[in-house]
Design an enzyme around this catalytic site. Structure first.
Site, mmCIF file in Angstrom:
data_model
loop_
_atom_site.group_PDB
_atom_site.id
_atom_site.type_symbol
_atom_site.label_atom_id
_atom_site.label_comp_id
_atom_site.label_asym_id
_atom_site.label_seq_id
_atom_site.Cartn_x
_atom_site.Cartn_y
_atom_site.Cartn_z
ATOM 1 N N ASP A 82 0.828 -1.201 0.000
ATOM 2 C CA ASP A 82 0.000 0.000 0.000
ATOM 3 C C ASP A 82 0.867 1.257 0.000
ATOM 4 O O ASP A 82 1.696 1.455 0.877
ATOM 5 C CB ASP A 82 -0.893 -0.028 1.245
ATOM 6 C CG ASP A 82 -2.147 0.812 1.115
ATOM 7 O OD1 ASP A 82 -2.068 1.879 0.498
ATOM 8 O OD2 ASP A 82 -3.201 0.402 1.641
ATOM 9 N N THR A 85 -6.828 3.601 -2.196
ATOM 10 C CA THR A 85 -6.601 2.191 -1.852
ATOM 11 C C THR A 85 -7.669 1.251 -2.405
ATOM 12 O O THR A 85 -7.351 0.247 -3.044
ATOM 13 C CB THR A 85 -6.520 2.034 -0.324
ATOM 14 O OG1 THR A 85 -5.357 2.725 0.130
ATOM 15 C CG2 THR A 85 -6.421 0.569 0.081
ATOM 16 N N LYS A 98 -5.908 -3.784 6.451
ATOM 17 C CA LYS A 98 -7.130 -3.066 6.085
ATOM 18 C C LYS A 98 -8.208 -4.021 5.589
ATOM 19 O O LYS A 98 -7.912 -4.956 4.837
ATOM 20 C CB LYS A 98 -6.847 -2.043 4.977
ATOM 21 C CG LYS A 98 -5.935 -0.899 5.366
ATOM 22 C CD LYS A 98 -5.766 0.056 4.196
ATOM 23 C CE LYS A 98 -4.871 1.225 4.539
ATOM 24 N NZ LYS A 98 -4.700 2.166 3.399
ATOM 25 N N ASP A 99 -9.458 -3.738 5.943
ATOM 26 C CA ASP A 99 -10.559 -4.572 5.458
ATOM 27 C C ASP A 99 -10.626 -4.574 3.938
ATOM 28 O O ASP A 99 -10.737 -5.624 3.301
ATOM 29 C CB ASP A 99 -11.902 -4.135 6.062
ATOM 30 C CG ASP A 99 -12.111 -2.625 6.066
ATOM 31 O OD1 ASP A 99 -11.688 -1.951 5.112
ATOM 32 O OD2 ASP A 99 -12.698 -2.112 7.035
ATOM 33 N N ASP A 157 1.324 2.384 4.030
ATOM 34 C CA ASP A 157 0.426 3.503 3.752
ATOM 35 C C ASP A 157 0.222 4.363 4.993
ATOM 36 O O ASP A 157 0.286 5.594 4.925
ATOM 37 C CB ASP A 157 -0.919 2.979 3.256
ATOM 38 C CG ASP A 157 -1.876 4.096 2.841
ATOM 39 O OD1 ASP A 157 -1.598 4.774 1.847
ATOM 40 O OD2 ASP A 157 -2.895 4.283 3.526
ATOM 41 N N HIS A 162 1.477 8.215 5.032
ATOM 42 C CA HIS A 162 0.567 9.329 5.306
ATOM 43 C C HIS A 162 1.052 10.164 6.487
ATOM 44 O O HIS A 162 0.970 11.397 6.464
ATOM 45 C CB HIS A 162 -0.838 8.806 5.613
ATOM 46 C CG HIS A 162 -1.666 8.534 4.409
ATOM 47 N ND1 HIS A 162 -2.058 9.522 3.523
ATOM 48 C CD2 HIS A 162 -2.181 7.377 3.918
ATOM 49 C CE1 HIS A 162 -2.794 8.984 2.559
ATOM 50 N NE2 HIS A 162 -2.880 7.686 2.770
ATOM 51 N N ASP A 178 -1.115 -0.304 -4.764
ATOM 52 C CA ASP A 178 -2.452 0.187 -5.086
ATOM 53 C C ASP A 178 -2.454 1.649 -5.500
ATOM 54 O O ASP A 178 -3.442 2.154 -6.018
ATOM 55 C CB ASP A 178 -3.397 -0.020 -3.908
ATOM 56 C CG ASP A 178 -2.873 0.614 -2.621
ATOM 57 O OD1 ASP A 178 -1.690 0.989 -2.564
ATOM 58 O OD2 ASP A 178 -3.660 0.719 -1.655
ATOM 59 N N HIS A 179 -1.355 2.352 -5.267
ATOM 60 C CA HIS A 179 -1.150 3.743 -5.672
ATOM 61 C C HIS A 179 0.224 4.135 -5.159
ATOM 62 O O HIS A 179 0.869 3.361 -4.422
ATOM 63 C CB HIS A 179 -2.214 4.680 -5.072
ATOM 64 C CG HIS A 179 -2.369 4.559 -3.593
ATOM 65 N ND1 HIS A 179 -1.465 5.076 -2.691
ATOM 66 C CD2 HIS A 179 -3.327 3.937 -2.836
ATOM 67 C CE1 HIS A 179 -1.835 4.795 -1.456
ATOM 68 N NE2 HIS A 179 -2.967 4.099 -1.514
#
Length: 537
Positions: A31, A72, A155-156, A297, A301, A344-345
């Site tokens: 992520d 995400t 993460k879910d 991620d 952040h 994912d990015h």
């Protein structure tokens, strides 16, 4: 005797068919991983993690996302469906719904229940909002539902969306410190998951604390440990090493592990336990495991892409991947598994950092944007016509516009003019602009591929390059700019040739390429562009 010979023949035929596919497929998503992290931190990586994948597999160094928003949930959905949000319907991590006047989370499902007590809201999740099949769905159908599919993440959304509609299980991390799931997948959490949770392995990592893996002098690719562009995980202390995780844990609980490298380690521990207890890769039909490392991620952040924290996280993730690869070699067999790794990015540079180095950009607080739009509406029309601003989308109050006898097209144009006059705005597109796109506008093509007219707003805003709608510290993502769209893609293992490509490719090629490697049907929403380089063994 004839029956015995026939039985042996059928076994041989089945074995030959099974050999056409790997015993286990592993999809890894990191992520918020920028492609350049492979190069920037290369000299400090071990020989058995990222370098092993790069040296012995096929590396795509110019892999890109081809839509906005680069978040995400859309990222994971696009990797596994081979489609963009315009098709698969996951247009954000969450998005505004006109009919309810509320935001909808990408994997929310009120019809299911959590399987772990104390995590009720965290467990009410499923893939029902995903409108296309995934490569994992097609894989399940191709094996007549014998091959298992299991999705894992902190993460879910990182667990649920890759695993698709037909998954055996998806497990994600709860703030309670447990891996949880929902009744969409089963009536009861497997005993081995309950046992793993009972071990409370997250406490072992928290007790270690977080210090630099290597001497501080080795982190020459990063800014100083204490710099003004970083956020904090300990509100009472500056963001510098070492971090006393025990002290932070007393305030934040088990959730703190998300924003440390140990979230990745914990997930890898859980992935290896999953392989063992679910007997993945041990049957005639192959299995598929999706693993999404989320801590990168959270840390990105918080601290930003130039922080020592992010560099240390990737050096540690490299060792985690090396440990995972060694485990796969021993349990599945070195040539028996197919693995790919992507992101994912990516993420933007912190704009205040850029501004301090004489690049005239800055951060844009989203609340200030909303205040400005509402003030414009009140000054122009005497009422607030803005229902919602999120994911770069403006949702206007169509019923209120009608009740005021206003011309909706003229209203949209007035908001568009207002937004275009903002110093940080590059483009503004109405729904009609998007749907009538001819493909000639490079930026509009990204919006078109990420736009669902039944779910998106009346106008879509693009900021100028370098500007970021976020806090002054850390970083975020979401734009069509290369710093958000350029990610790594590494294929490794079963039937994968060694090689390198710098040709520009798109993330939606991964799922159809996997389909061809596995000899299964394409996901139903994909444009079916494949990466021929890995198919030419």
């Amino acid at each position: 005797m004839k029956k015995i010979v026939l039985g042996l023949f059928l076994i041989l035929v089945c074995s030959a068919q099974a050999q056409q596919r790997p015993k286990l497929v592993i999809g890894i998503v990191v992520d918020q991983m920028k492609a350049e992290y492979l190069d920037r931190f290369y000299d400090d990586y071990s020989s058995n993690g990222f370098k092993r994948l790069m040296a012995n597999g096929f590396s795509f160094y110019n892999m890109n996302y081809n839509y906005v928003p680069t978040y995400t949930a859309p990222g994971h959905a696009s990797i596994y469906t081979g489609a963009t949000p315009a098709t698969h319907g996951i247009i954000g991590n969450d998005w505004y719904v006109r009919e309810t006047g509320k935001n909808k989370y990408c994997t929310d499902d009120a019809s299911v229940k959590t399987l772990v007590a104390g995590s009720e809201k965290e467990g009410m999740m499923s893939p029902k909002n995903l409108q296309a099949t995934t490569v994992t769905d097609e894989f399940r159908m191709a094996t007549n539902f014998r091959g298992k599919v299991i999705g894992l993440s902190i993460k879910d959304r990182g667990a649920i969306l890759p695993a698709g509609h037909f998954a055996n299980w998806a497990f994600w991390y709860s703030k309670s410190g447990n891996f949880i799931s929902s009744s969409f997948y089963g009536d009861k959490l497997p005993d081995w998951v309950a046992q793993f949770n009972a071990e409370k392995r997250y406490l072992e990592y928290i007790q270690k604390g977080w210090d630099l893996l290597k001497p501080a002098a080795d982190y020459t690719e990063s800014l100083a440990d204490d710099n003004p562009y970083e956020g904090r995980i300990d509100k009472s202390k500056p963001p510098v090493f070492p971090y006393d995780l025990n002290a932070i844990y007393k305030e934040a609980g088990a959730d703190i592990i998300r924003t440390t490298p140990y979230g990745n380690d914990l997930l890898a521990d859980f992935a290896m336990r999953t392989i063992e207890k679910e007997n993945l890769g041990k049957n005639l039909d192959p299995d598929f495991l999706t693993v999404s490392f989320s801590s990168t991620d959270y840390i990105g952040h918080t601290f930003g892409p130039r922080s020592m924290e992010i560099q240390d996280t990737y050096l540690r993730l490299d060792l985690t991947i090396a440990r995972f690869l060694d485990y796969l070699d021993k349990t599945i067999g070195k040539d028996n598994y197919l693995l790919f790794l992507t992101a994912d990015h990516a993420a933007a540079e912190n704009p205040i950092f850029l501004k301090d180095h004489k690049y005239e950009v800055t951060n844009i607080p989203s609340k200030e944007t909303v205040k400005g739009i509402e003030a414009f509406s009140l000054a122009t029309y005497g009422v607030n016509l803005l229902l919602n601003y999120s994911n770069f989308n403006l949702y206007l109050d169509r019923a209120l516009v009608q009740s005021k006898n206003l011309d909706f097209d003229k209203v949209k144009q007035s908001f568009k003019t207002y937004l275009m006059n903002l110093s940080y705005v590059k483009r503004v597109y109405t729904q009609e602009d998007v749907l009538n796109s001819s493909g000639g506008d490079y930026l509009l093509s990204y919006i078109f591929k990420g736009y669902d007219p039944k779910q998106n707003g009346d106008l879509v805003v693009l900021h100028k390059t370098g500007f970021m709608e976020y806090n002054e510290t850390g970083t975020t993502h979401g734009t069509p700019n290369s710093y958000d769209t350029n990610v790594p893609l590494l294929f490794y293992g079963w039937n994968i040739p060694k090689g390198v490509s710098y040709q520009k490719e798109y993330i939606t090629s991964i799922a159809p390429t996997l389909s061809k490697l596995l000899k299964i049907t394409f996901p139903n929403g994909t444009e079916a562009q494949v990466l021929e380089e890995v198919l030419k063994k």
